[in-house]
Design a protein around this motif. Structure first.
Motif, PDB file in Angstrom:
ATOM      1  N   SER A  50       0.857  -1.183   0.000  1.00  0.00           N
ATOM      2  CA  SER A  50       0.000   0.000   0.000  1.00  0.00           C
ATOM      3  C   SER A  50       0.895   1.235   0.000  1.00  0.00           C
ATOM      4  CB  SER A  50      -0.905  -0.026   1.236  1.00  0.00           C
ATOM      5  OG  SER A  50      -1.558   1.196   1.413  1.00  0.00           O
ATOM      6  N   ILE A  51       0.829   2.049  -1.057  1.00  0.00           N
ATOM      7  CA  ILE A  51       1.789   3.142  -1.263  1.00  0.00           C
ATOM      8  C   ILE A  51       1.108   4.497  -1.118  1.00  0.00           C
ATOM      9  CG2 ILE A  51       3.419   4.186  -2.885  1.00  0.00           C
ATOM     10  CD1 ILE A  51       3.707   1.426  -4.192  1.00  0.00           C
ATOM     11  N   THR A  52       1.719   5.345  -0.286  1.00  0.00           N
ATOM     12  CA  THR A  52       1.250   6.715  -0.060  1.00  0.00           C
ATOM     13  C   THR A  52       2.429   7.668  -0.248  1.00  0.00           C
ATOM     14  OG1 THR A  52      -0.388   5.926   1.539  1.00  0.00           O
ATOM     15  CG2 THR A  52       0.174   8.278   1.615  1.00  0.00           C
ATOM     16  N   ALA A  53       2.224   8.761  -0.963  1.00  0.00           N
ATOM     17  CA  ALA A  53       3.294   9.730  -1.215  1.00  0.00           C
ATOM     18  C   ALA A  53       3.328  10.793  -0.126  1.00  0.00           C
ATOM     19  CB  ALA A  53       3.103  10.382  -2.578  1.00  0.00           C
ATOM     20  N   PHE A  54       4.533  11.357   0.101  1.00  0.00           N
ATOM     21  CA  PHE A  54       4.690  12.501   1.000  1.00  0.00           C
ATOM     22  C   PHE A  54       5.715  13.456   0.399  1.00  0.00           C
ATOM     23  CE2 PHE A  54       7.954   9.522   2.407  1.00  0.00           C
ATOM     24  CZ  PHE A  54       9.070  10.338   2.576  1.00  0.00           C
ATOM     25  N   SER A  55       5.751  14.685   0.916  1.00  0.00           N
ATOM     26  CA  SER A  55       6.669  15.682   0.352  1.00  0.00           C
ATOM     27  C   SER A  55       7.753  16.130   1.320  1.00  0.00           C
ATOM     28  CB  SER A  55       5.881  16.902  -0.146  1.00  0.00           C
ATOM     29  OG  SER A  55       5.139  17.483   0.924  1.00  0.00           O
ATOM     30  N   THR A  56       7.525  16.033   2.624  1.00  0.00           N
ATOM     31  CA  THR A  56       8.520  16.495   3.603  1.00  0.00           C
ATOM     32  C   THR A  56       8.703  15.439   4.688  1.00  0.00           C
ATOM     33  OG1 THR A  56       6.908  17.547   5.078  1.00  0.00           O
ATOM     34  CG2 THR A  56       7.770  18.882   3.242  1.00  0.00           C
ATOM     35  N   ASP A  57       9.815  15.546   5.425  1.00  0.00           N
ATOM     36  CA  ASP A  57      10.048  14.621   6.536  1.00  0.00           C
ATOM     37  C   ASP A  57       8.946  14.746   7.583  1.00  0.00           C
ATOM     38  OD1 ASP A  57      12.340  14.153   5.122  1.00  0.00           O
ATOM     39  OD2 ASP A  57      13.718  14.515   6.791  1.00  0.00           O
ATOM     40  N   ALA A  58       8.521  15.956   7.852  1.00  0.00           N
ATOM     41  CA  ALA A  58       7.465  16.167   8.845  1.00  0.00           C
ATOM     42  C   ALA A  58       6.179  15.478   8.418  1.00  0.00           C
ATOM     43  CB  ALA A  58       7.231  17.656   9.052  1.00  0.00           C
ATOM     44  N   GLU A  59       5.863  15.535   7.133  1.00  0.00           N
ATOM     45  CA  GLU A  59       4.652  14.874   6.645  1.00  0.00           C
ATOM     46  C   GLU A  59       4.786  13.361   6.766  1.00  0.00           C
ATOM     47  OE1 GLU A  59       1.757  14.628   2.672  1.00  0.00           O
ATOM     48  OE2 GLU A  59       3.722  15.630   2.555  1.00  0.00           O
ATOM     49  N   ALA A  60       5.976  12.838   6.473  1.00  0.00           N
ATOM     50  CA  ALA A  60       6.201  11.397   6.588  1.00  0.00           C
ATOM     51  C   ALA A  60       6.014  10.931   8.028  1.00  0.00           C
ATOM     52  CB  ALA A  60       7.596  11.039   6.101  1.00  0.00           C
ATOM     53  N   ILE A  61       6.535  11.702   8.970  1.00  0.00           N
ATOM     54  CA  ILE A  61       6.390  11.353  10.388  1.00  0.00           C
ATOM     55  C   ILE A  61       4.925  11.384  10.792  1.00  0.00           C
ATOM     56  CG2 ILE A  61       6.910  12.122  12.736  1.00  0.00           C
ATOM     57  CD1 ILE A  61       9.612  13.158  11.529  1.00  0.00           C
ATOM     58  N   ALA A  62       4.210  12.406  10.355  1.00  0.00           N
ATOM     59  CA  ALA A  62       2.793  12.520  10.697  1.00  0.00           C
ATOM     60  C   ALA A  62       1.994  11.356  10.114  1.00  0.00           C
ATOM     61  CB  ALA A  62       2.243  13.851  10.188  1.00  0.00           C
ATOM     62  N   LEU A  63       2.276  10.982   8.877  1.00  0.00           N
ATOM     63  CA  LEU A  63       1.586   9.846   8.272  1.00  0.00           C
ATOM     64  C   LEU A  63       1.911   8.550   9.004  1.00  0.00           C
ATOM     65  CD1 LEU A  63       2.074  10.687   4.489  1.00  0.00           C
ATOM     66  CD2 LEU A  63      -0.130  10.511   5.657  1.00  0.00           C
ATOM     67  N   ALA A  64       3.184   8.353   9.336  1.00  0.00           N
ATOM     68  CA  ALA A  64       3.581   7.121  10.032  1.00  0.00           C
ATOM     69  C   ALA A  64       2.895   7.008  11.388  1.00  0.00           C
ATOM     70  CB  ALA A  64       5.096   7.082  10.202  1.00  0.00           C
ATOM     71  N   ASN A  65       2.751   8.118  12.074  1.00  0.00           N
ATOM     72  CA  ASN A  65       2.138   8.112  13.405  1.00  0.00           C
ATOM     73  C   ASN A  65       0.612   8.179  13.363  1.00  0.00           C
ATOM     74  OD1 ASN A  65       4.568   7.929  14.787  1.00  0.00           O
ATOM     75  ND2 ASN A  65       4.808  10.163  14.960  1.00  0.00           N
ATOM     76  N   ASP A  66       0.044   8.296  12.175  1.00  0.00           N
ATOM     77  CA  ASP A  66      -1.413   8.392  12.044  1.00  0.00           C
ATOM     78  C   ASP A  66      -2.028   6.992  12.062  1.00  0.00           C
ATOM     79  OD1 ASP A  66      -3.997   9.179  11.619  1.00  0.00           O
ATOM     80  OD2 ASP A  66      -3.717   9.681   9.496  1.00  0.00           O
ATOM     81  N   THR A  67      -1.950   6.335  13.206  1.00  0.00           N
ATOM     82  CA  THR A  67      -2.461   4.977  13.372  1.00  0.00           C
ATOM     83  C   THR A  67      -2.589   4.690  14.850  1.00  0.00           C
ATOM     84  OG1 THR A  67      -1.997   2.624  12.990  1.00  0.00           O
ATOM     85  CG2 THR A  67      -0.091   4.073  13.268  1.00  0.00           C
ATOM     86  N   GLU A  68      -3.498   3.780  15.195  1.00  0.00           N
ATOM     87  CA  GLU A  68      -3.613   3.365  16.590  1.00  0.00           C
ATOM     88  C   GLU A  68      -2.517   2.389  16.977  1.00  0.00           C
ATOM     89  OE1 GLU A  68      -7.037   1.019  17.553  1.00  0.00           O
ATOM     90  OE2 GLU A  68      -7.038  -0.038  15.631  1.00  0.00           O
ATOM     91  N   TYR A  69      -1.853   1.802  15.972  1.00  0.00           N
ATOM     92  CA  TYR A  69      -0.814   0.813  16.230  1.00  0.00           C
ATOM     93  C   TYR A  69       0.531   1.474  16.508  1.00  0.00           C
ATOM     94  CZ  TYR A  69      -4.167  -2.512  14.257  1.00  0.00           C
ATOM     95  OH  TYR A  69      -5.282  -3.275  14.011  1.00  0.00           O
ATOM     96  N   GLY A  70       1.463   0.687  17.039  1.00  0.00           N
ATOM     97  CA  GLY A  70       2.782   1.229  17.319  1.00  0.00           C
ATOM     98  C   GLY A  70       3.822   0.142  17.469  1.00  0.00           C
ATOM     99  N   LEU A  71       3.954  -0.706  16.442  1.00  0.00           N
ATOM    100  CA  LEU A  71       4.890  -1.823  16.565  1.00  0.00           C
ATOM    101  C   LEU A  71       6.236  -1.534  15.908  1.00  0.00           C
ATOM    102  CD1 LEU A  71       5.489  -4.629  17.567  1.00  0.00           C
ATOM    103  CD2 LEU A  71       4.395  -5.565  15.513  1.00  0.00           C
ATOM    104  N   ALA A  72       6.288  -1.482  14.569  1.00  0.00           N
ATOM    105  CA  ALA A  72       7.575  -1.396  13.872  1.00  0.00           C
ATOM    106  C   ALA A  72       7.555  -0.308  12.815  1.00  0.00           C
ATOM    107  CB  ALA A  72       7.921  -2.737  13.234  1.00  0.00           C
ATOM    108  N   ALA A  73       8.754   0.153  12.452  1.00  0.00           N
ATOM    109  CA  ALA A  73       8.920   1.110  11.354  1.00  0.00           C
ATOM    110  C   ALA A  73      10.296   0.907  10.741  1.00  0.00           C
ATOM    111  CB  ALA A  73       8.773   2.550  11.840  1.00  0.00           C
ATOM    112  N   GLY A  74      10.423   1.325   9.490  1.00  0.00           N
ATOM    113  CA  GLY A  74      11.713   1.333   8.807  1.00  0.00           C
ATOM    114  C   GLY A  74      11.891   2.648   8.080  1.00  0.00           C
ATOM    115  N   VAL A  75      13.133   3.114   7.977  1.00  0.00           N
ATOM    116  CA  VAL A  75      13.438   4.375   7.290  1.00  0.00           C
ATOM    117  C   VAL A  75      14.623   4.138   6.364  1.00  0.00           C
ATOM    118  CG1 VAL A  75      14.066   6.798   7.522  1.00  0.00           C
ATOM    119  CG2 VAL A  75      12.683   5.694   9.310  1.00  0.00           C
ATOM    120  N   HIS A  76      14.438   4.405   5.075  1.00  0.00           N
ATOM    121  CA  HIS A  76      15.527   4.287   4.111  1.00  0.00           C
ATOM    122  C   HIS A  76      16.046   5.686   3.766  1.00  0.00           C
ATOM    123  CE1 HIS A  76      15.962   0.076   2.584  1.00  0.00           C
ATOM    124  NE2 HIS A  76      14.847  -0.057   3.290  1.00  0.00           N
TER     125      HIS A  76
END
Length: 487
Positions: free
Chosen positions: A389-415
């Protein structure tokens, strides 16, 4: 070593409740996901069977904890020797019962071997502290076992996720009652029971009771069970937590995830695509740490989506027991319907289907969705299927906000090629596990595994966290002479 460890005549229609025996709940068949055909039969535990096993485990625990530590450590080393000798036999059961490709089954076995050696090593680790105290007083804080630990394990990595809790719980001196998932009772329960029994674990210290939800609820509420370790869905975990809290029990909940894999604009696109494929398609995406959301910088998202779709179309799908494939079956027809609902609803809401989105029986094609928005189920719900499932973002702040926009909180990866940038982002992600320049599906027996929010109650398994999970502190003071109090 000759002979069959998994001799079916010993365990067919039975469970380990002191000895291999039938249970009052009857029996049920084990179905192979790839063929929907029965491949085994085990006993079904009723609540009264749980009651008897928990009481028996509590009696046996005292003797187990009193055994010399070196003798207890030998049991775990012997399990490792037996498992290595019967590796292929065990791997075949994992492949057939879970729908896994053979490399995934071998990974499970390697991981359990690691947990065996870690469990043995725990027996020689310090179990307490000497605290500051007044003259004439020795003040100690020591770790003591809970008594009986109930373990409820899932279907996706059944051998590993049962062992990850059972082995350290035993190593810290507890007895264990295990309820494996009814979809995978052999690789999630029978296999481990046979290994521990053959390795010389004393009778009654480990019970293995396959069963349904009523079996699990009986385990959670039993008076002789002091702690529950549950790995499974968030919905079931909420029920386990509610029951455990009502009965004032310690509970460790390792639940679902909607994990974000973030691809920054300076990432190595080839490595990111490689990692993203692994993170969403390994074991058909039926992993709590799977990448449920690929958040890709707008400068790379077109290339990333196109290349992912090309990969999806080339991946072979089929029965991993008889074919060389990359994608096997989903665990049940019900799970296929769940995955397809999420995909089709997201497409109706505007997501672009670039590959997949179809199924035959329990085989769901590897799927790629682009232009996914936070309003769509592909962004919000845990899929547990082979969907990118692919979602685009434009800034680091937007990426962080999208990643945290969930009730879950298990894993993440950053390339990213900028390690400092990746570390700064990791600090702002509300997850229990984060990997800079790697994907989300990572596991190691020496690390504290667990999440937050709907992914768990902050509990952890693995490495130093095993002492926190499976023991409790006792403060003990010793005085040269008893004090004279003024009253």
């Amino acid at each position: 070593m000759t002979g069959s460890l998994l001799n079916a005549s010993k365990w067919t229609g039975k469970a380990l409740a002191g000895e291999w025996t039938t249970l009052s709940g009857g029996q049920f068949e084990v179905l192979e996901p790839a063929t929907a055909q029965p491949i085994g039969r085990v006993a079904r535990a009723a609540p009264e069977d749980v009651r008897a096993s928990a009481a028996d485990a509590r009696r046996a625990q005292r003797g187990w904890y009193a055994m010399p530590y070196a003798e207890r450590a030998k049991v775990f080393r012997k399990v490792a020797v037996l498992l290595e000798a019967h590796r292929e036999e065990c791997a075949t059961w994992i492949v057939r019962e879970t729908g896994a490709i053979p490399p995934k089954a071998q990974f499970e076995i390697d991981s359990v071997l690691h947990h065996c050696h870690e469990a043995a090593a725990m027996l020689t680790q310090p179990k307490g502290l000497v605290l500051p105290s007044a003259d004439g007083v020795t003040s100690l804080a020591r770790r003591l076992p809970h008594g009986v630990v109930g373990v409820i394990s899932p279907f996706n990595f059944p051998f590993l996720l049962s062992s990850r809790a059972v082995l350290p719980a035993l190593a810290t001196g507890n007895a264990v009652v295990l309820k494996p998932d009814p979809r995978t009772p052999v690789s999630g329960g029978v296999l481990l029971a046979l290994l521990l029994e053959s390795a010389g674990l004393p009778r009654g210290v480990f019970h293995m009771l396959p069963g349904d939800a009523d079996t699990g609820e009986a385990l959670v509420t039993d008076a002789d069970v002091a702690m529950i370790s549950f790995t499974g869905s968030t919905a079931a975990g909420r029920r386990v937590g509610e029951l455990a809290g009502r009965h004032l029990k310690k509970v460790a909940l390792e639940l679902g995830g909607k994990n974000a894999l973030i691809i920054l604009d300076d990432a190595d696109i080839e490595l990111a695509i490689c990692g993203g494929s692994w993170a969403s398609w390994l074991h058909q995406g039926q992993i709590c740490m799977s990448a449920g959301r690929h958040l890709v910088h707008q400068d790379l998202v077109g290339t990333y989506a196109r290349r992912m779709a090309d990969k999806a179309k080339d991946l072979p799908v089929g029965n991993p027991h008889v074919e060389q494939v990359a994608i096997g079956p989903l665990i049940t027809v019900k799970q296929v319907a769940h995955v397809d609902r999420i995909v089709q609803e997201s497409v109706r809401m505007g997501a672009r289907l670039l590959a997949g989105g179809t199924f035959s029986g329990q085989f769901y094609r590897p799927t790629v969705l682009a232009d996914v928005t936070p309003a769509m189920p592909a962004f919000r719900e845990e899929i547990f299927g082979p969907v990118v499932s692919i979602t685009a973002f434009s800034t680091d702040a937007e990426a962080i906000a999208l990643a945290n926009d969930t009730e879950y909180g298990l894993a993440a990866g950053v390339h990213t090629r900028n390690i400092g940038r990746g570390m700064a982002m990791a600090e702002q992600l509300r997850v229990g596990l984060c990997h800079v320049n790697d994907q989300t599906v990572n596991d190691d027996g020496t690390m504290p595994m667990g999440g937050r929010g709907a992914s768990g109650n902050g509990s952890r398994h693995g490495g130093p966290a095993n002492w926190d999970a499976f023991t409790q502190w006792q403060w003990t003071t010793v005085r040269n002479t008893a004090p004279a109090y003024p009253l």
